[in-house]
Design an enzyme around this catalytic site. Structure first.
Site, PDB file in Angstrom:
ATOM      1  N   ALA A 177       0.811  -1.219   0.000  1.00 44.86           N
ATOM      2  CA  ALA A 177       0.000   0.000   0.000  1.00 44.86           C
ATOM      3  C   ALA A 177       0.840   1.263   0.000  1.00 44.86           C
ATOM      4  O   ALA A 177       0.341   2.349  -0.280  1.00 44.86           O
ATOM      5  CB  ALA A 177      -0.925  -0.002   1.211  1.00 44.86           C
ATOM      6  N   ARG A 205      10.629   7.336  -1.474  1.00 39.23           N
ATOM      7  CA  ARG A 205      12.027   7.473  -1.879  1.00 39.23           C
ATOM      8  C   ARG A 205      12.256   7.152  -3.359  1.00 39.23           C
ATOM      9  O   ARG A 205      13.314   7.431  -3.897  1.00 39.23           O
ATOM     10  CB  ARG A 205      12.911   6.582  -0.981  1.00 39.23           C
ATOM     11  N   ARG A 220       8.846   4.723 -67.061  1.00 32.49           N
ATOM     12  CA  ARG A 220      10.169   5.333 -67.116  1.00 32.49           C
ATOM     13  C   ARG A 220      10.207   6.216 -68.349  1.00 32.49           C
ATOM     14  O   ARG A 220       9.761   5.792 -69.403  1.00 32.49           O
ATOM     15  CB  ARG A 220      11.168   4.180 -67.320  1.00 32.49           C
ATOM     16  N   GLY A 229      15.463  -2.403   9.956  1.00 31.97           N
ATOM     17  CA  GLY A 229      15.198  -2.734  11.350  1.00 31.97           C
ATOM     18  C   GLY A 229      16.223  -3.759  11.826  1.00 31.97           C
ATOM     19  O   GLY A 229      16.536  -4.705  11.110  1.00 31.97           O
ATOM     20  N   ALA A 289      13.069  -1.563 -63.064  1.00 27.10           N
ATOM     21  CA  ALA A 289      13.807  -0.794 -62.061  1.00 27.10           C
ATOM     22  C   ALA A 289      13.473   0.682 -62.206  1.00 27.10           C
ATOM     23  O   ALA A 289      13.336   1.197 -63.307  1.00 27.10           O
ATOM     24  CB  ALA A 289      15.303  -1.018 -62.233  1.00 27.10           C
ATOM     25  N   LYS A 317       6.638  -2.939 -41.804  1.00 31.39           N
ATOM     26  CA  LYS A 317       5.603  -2.641 -40.815  1.00 31.39           C
ATOM     27  C   LYS A 317       4.285  -3.262 -41.252  1.00 31.39           C
ATOM     28  O   LYS A 317       3.924  -3.174 -42.425  1.00 31.39           O
ATOM     29  CB  LYS A 317       5.435  -1.114 -40.711  1.00 31.39           C
ATOM     30  N   TYR A 329       0.968   5.677 -47.688  1.00 30.93           N
ATOM     31  CA  TYR A 329       0.276   6.738 -46.956  1.00 30.93           C
ATOM     32  C   TYR A 329       0.095   7.938 -47.870  1.00 30.93           C
ATOM     33  O   TYR A 329       1.071   8.433 -48.464  1.00 30.93           O
ATOM     34  CB  TYR A 329       1.144   7.114 -45.740  1.00 30.93           C
ATOM     35  N   TYR A 377      11.424  -0.038 -47.838  1.00 34.61           N
ATOM     36  CA  TYR A 377      10.362   0.129 -46.864  1.00 34.61           C
ATOM     37  C   TYR A 377       9.137  -0.637 -47.350  1.00 34.61           C
ATOM     38  O   TYR A 377       8.629  -0.373 -48.438  1.00 34.61           O
ATOM     39  CB  TYR A 377       9.993   1.614 -46.660  1.00 34.61           C
TER      40      TYR A 377
HETATM   41  C1  UD1 Z   1      10.292  -2.400   6.977  1.00 33.12           C
HETATM   42  C2  UD1 Z   1      10.475  -2.913   8.412  1.00 33.12           C
HETATM   43  C3  UD1 Z   1      11.959  -3.029   8.715  1.00 33.12           C
HETATM   44  C4  UD1 Z   1      12.636  -3.925   7.686  1.00 33.12           C
HETATM   45  C5  UD1 Z   1      12.335  -3.461   6.261  1.00 33.12           C
HETATM   46  C6  UD1 Z   1      12.821  -4.488   5.270  1.00 33.12           C
HETATM   47  C7  UD1 Z   1       8.607  -2.065   9.746  1.00 33.12           C
HETATM   48  C8  UD1 Z   1       8.175  -1.069  10.748  1.00 33.12           C
HETATM   49  N1  UD1 Z   1       9.863  -1.997   9.326  1.00 33.12           N
HETATM   50  O1  UD1 Z   1      10.827  -1.090   6.942  1.00 33.12           O
HETATM   51  O2  UD1 Z   1      12.157  -3.550  10.002  1.00 33.12           O
HETATM   52  O3  UD1 Z   1      14.027  -3.953   7.912  1.00 33.12           O
HETATM   53  O4  UD1 Z   1      10.935  -3.279   6.062  1.00 33.12           O
HETATM   54  O5  UD1 Z   1      12.688  -4.058   3.961  1.00 33.12           O
HETATM   55  O6  UD1 Z   1       7.812  -2.908   9.367  1.00 33.12           O
HETATM   56  N2  UD1 Z   1       3.380  -0.668   3.610  1.00 33.12           N
HETATM   57  C9  UD1 Z   1       2.004  -0.652   3.549  1.00 33.12           C
HETATM   58  N3  UD1 Z   1       1.316   0.226   4.340  1.00 33.12           N
HETATM   59  C10 UD1 Z   1       1.934   1.070   5.190  1.00 33.12           C
HETATM   60  C11 UD1 Z   1       3.348   1.055   5.245  1.00 33.12           C
HETATM   61  C12 UD1 Z   1       4.046   0.161   4.457  1.00 33.12           C
HETATM   62  O7  UD1 Z   1       1.392  -1.408   2.806  1.00 33.12           O
HETATM   63  O8  UD1 Z   1       1.222   1.824   5.876  1.00 33.12           O
HETATM   64  C13 UD1 Z   1       4.109  -1.613   2.767  1.00 33.12           C
HETATM   65  C14 UD1 Z   1       4.973  -0.930   1.729  1.00 33.12           C
HETATM   66  O9  UD1 Z   1       4.256  -0.749   0.525  1.00 33.12           O
HETATM   67  C15 UD1 Z   1       6.130  -1.900   1.563  1.00 33.12           C
HETATM   68  C16 UD1 Z   1       6.210  -2.597   2.898  1.00 33.12           C
HETATM   69  O10 UD1 Z   1       4.984  -2.373   3.563  1.00 33.12           O
HETATM   70  O11 UD1 Z   1       5.863  -2.861   0.561  1.00 33.12           O
HETATM   71  C17 UD1 Z   1       7.367  -2.092   3.756  1.00 33.12           C
HETATM   72  O12 UD1 Z   1       7.177  -0.729   4.002  1.00 33.12           O
HETATM   73  P1  UD1 Z   1       8.380   0.307   4.030  1.00 33.12           P
HETATM   74  O13 UD1 Z   1       7.827   1.641   4.326  1.00 33.12           O
HETATM   75  O14 UD1 Z   1       9.221   0.142   2.832  1.00 33.12           O
HETATM   76  O15 UD1 Z   1       9.149  -0.233   5.335  1.00 33.12           O
HETATM   77  P2  UD1 Z   1      10.659  -0.042   5.699  1.00 33.12           P
HETATM   78  O16 UD1 Z   1      10.863   1.326   6.224  1.00 33.12           O
HETATM   79  O17 UD1 Z   1      11.509  -0.454   4.570  1.00 33.12           O
HETATM   80 CA    CA Z   2      11.081  -1.154   2.422  1.00 34.83          CA
END
Ligand code: UD1
Ligand code: CA
Length: 457
Positions: free
Chosen positions: A10, A15, A439, A139, A422, A350, A386, A365
């Protein structure tokens, strides 16, 4: 009750600095999320729920009918995201794999191993971890002095000492469904990012004295989460290597893997050789015994057996067995070549059909044409398809011979076995077996250069 999967997808992917939701960005021709779906499917999950939010409609469309969708209106964190799957999973029992849509390199064998170890240990939660070269941004997995998992701390909440831990959370877990959604409801947003962290579940379970386990992946590249385009390029390189390796193991020679770019969906037959600087994209199928490249791009096309294609671009076309294409040929969408056809240098085709054994050897062509078998199209021939407003058809019968530098002004029909002189501009149909020539009579002026020279003196 067996295994289910939830894929968190979601997030916007801030980034990435993109309008497109992160999980729809492509790696080797396919959106990231579709790799994660495939890995889950190959693990044998009975039910998959994808959490969508940012760009929900586009993501839901991409993941298709085989999965269920849960909508996370506001992206309040990974725990909040997983909670949205509650109504679809609660009371189900069994186990749940939680995956992230931004971890496309994950392999089914790793997920199976995670689920197996989780069951074996009788854990309520098992986290997949790894030891990357640089753990920054991830994490950290905090263990006690006996190596038991205590909790996961996000980079932004970590103490200096915790930041020194090299083992990270991949964001992939296996949970017992029973009790999970009740536990998620107790996760709060009291942390540096004000988000509901799924990682908090781990510490909570440990605190309650329940069994939490960890499985460590040897190869950090396989579980790399993609957050920006630099990481995406690294993942693409890794995936590309895997695709080329699979092809080589299946009997395709790839002369220089690092300079060969092949999409995930591509199929190629045994004893085909692919030379460097070649791109093969989308749903492309290549037969056996072909020689492809160097310097070739083939997209969404079907190539028969024994075909040679060099320094050419082929898009949305089909090429029959034993055709010779290039160098410097351009087959545009709708080109259908029969068998044993030569399309030589500086030829563009084409939306045209060309019959078996015909030749278009140089500088032509051919557009919006139906060309029969064993036709020879002389150098410099052009279908004038064309008129500035509409496109018109050119038909050339079997065995016809089109003289060099003929203009075929469409709509026009050249009968079987007919000839054009030709340099002719053909505006009228030529019946079978006839010659069409247009021609002006040639004039010869004797001693013209001599006269010119004398005039100047
Ligand atoms: C998360 C983990 C982190 C881990 C890393 C690995 C948490 C709090 N952190 O961090 O420990 O090392 O992934 O890649 O879980 N997403 C949602 N809804 C939200 C937020 C996120 O669906 O509200 C989905 C994003 O689309 C993504 C995934 O969850 O696919 C991870 O979210 P992201 O924000 O990338 O987490 P990280 O900061 O990378
Ligand atoms: Ca991530």
């Amino acid at each position: 009750m067996g295994l289910a999967a939830v894929i968190l997808a979601a997030g916007k992917g801030t980034r990435m600095k993109s309008k497109l939701p992160k999980v729809l960005h492509k790696i080797c021709g396919r959106p990231m999320v579709s790799y994660v779906l495939d890995a889950a499917a190959s693990t044998g999950v009975e039910k998959t729920v994808v959490i969508v939010g940012y760009g929900a409609e586009a993501v839901a469309r991409e993941v298709g009918e085989a999965v269920e969708i849960a909508y996370q209106a506001e992206q309040l964190g990974t725990a909040h995201a997983l909670m949205q799957a509650g109504p679809l999973l609660k009371g189900r029992g069994g186990r749940l794999l939680v995956l992230c849509g931004d971890t496309p390199l994950i392999e089914a064998t790793t997920l199976s191993e995670l689920a197996r170890r989780h069951a074996e240990a009788g854990a309520v939660a098992t986290v997949l971890t790894t030891m990357p070269k640089d753990p920054t941004g991830y994490g950290r997995v905090i263990r006690d002095n006996q190596g038991r998992v205590l909790k996961i701390v996000e980079e932004k909440d970590a103490s200096r000492e915790e930041k020194r831990v090299g083992e990270i959370n991949t964001g992939i877990y296996c949970f017992e469904v029973s009790g999970l959604f009740e536990a998620l409801e107790q996760v709060g947003p009291a942390n540096a990012q004000g988000e509901y962290y799924l990682t908090d579940i781990i510490g909570k379970y440990v605190y309650e004295g329940r069994r939490v386990d960890a499985v460590t992946v040897e190869n950090p590249a396989e579980v790399a989460g993609i957050n920006d385009r630099v990481q995406m390029a690294a993942a693409e390189r890794y995936m590309r290597g895997r695709i080329v390796e699979d092809l080589m193991r299946a009997g395709v020679t790839v002369v220089d893997p690092p300079s060969t770019f092949i999409d995930k969906q591509v199929r190629a037959g045994k004893d085909t050789t692919i030379y460097p600087f070649t791109f093969i994209e989308g749903d492309t199928v290549i037969g056996e015994d072909c020689i492809i490249g160097p310097g070739t791009r083939i997209a969404r096309s079907v190539i028969g057996a024994g075909v040679h294609i060099q320094n050419a671009v082929v898009t949305e076309s089909s090429v029959g067995d034993r055709c010779m294409i290039g160098p410097f040929a351009y087959l545009r969408p709708g080109t259908k070549l029969g068998k044993g056809i030569k399309v030589g240098d500086f030829v563009e085709i084409k939306n045209s059909q060309i019959g078996d054994g015909s030749k278009v050897p140089h500088l032509s062509y051919v557009g919006d044409a139906i060309v029969g078998e064993k036709v020879n199209i002389g150098c410099g021939t052009i279908t004038c398809n064309y008129d500035g407003r509409d496109k018109w058809l050119t038909c050339i019968g079997d065995g016809a011979f089109i003289g060099s530098n003929t203009n075929l002004v469409a709509p026009v029909e050249i009968g079987a076995g007919a000839y054009t002189g030709a340099g002719s501009t053909i505006t009228k149909d030529i019946p079978a077996g006839a010659l069409g020539v247009e021609r002006a009579g040639q004039r010869v002026v004797p001693d013209w250069s001599g006269k010119k020279k004398r005039k100047k003196d």
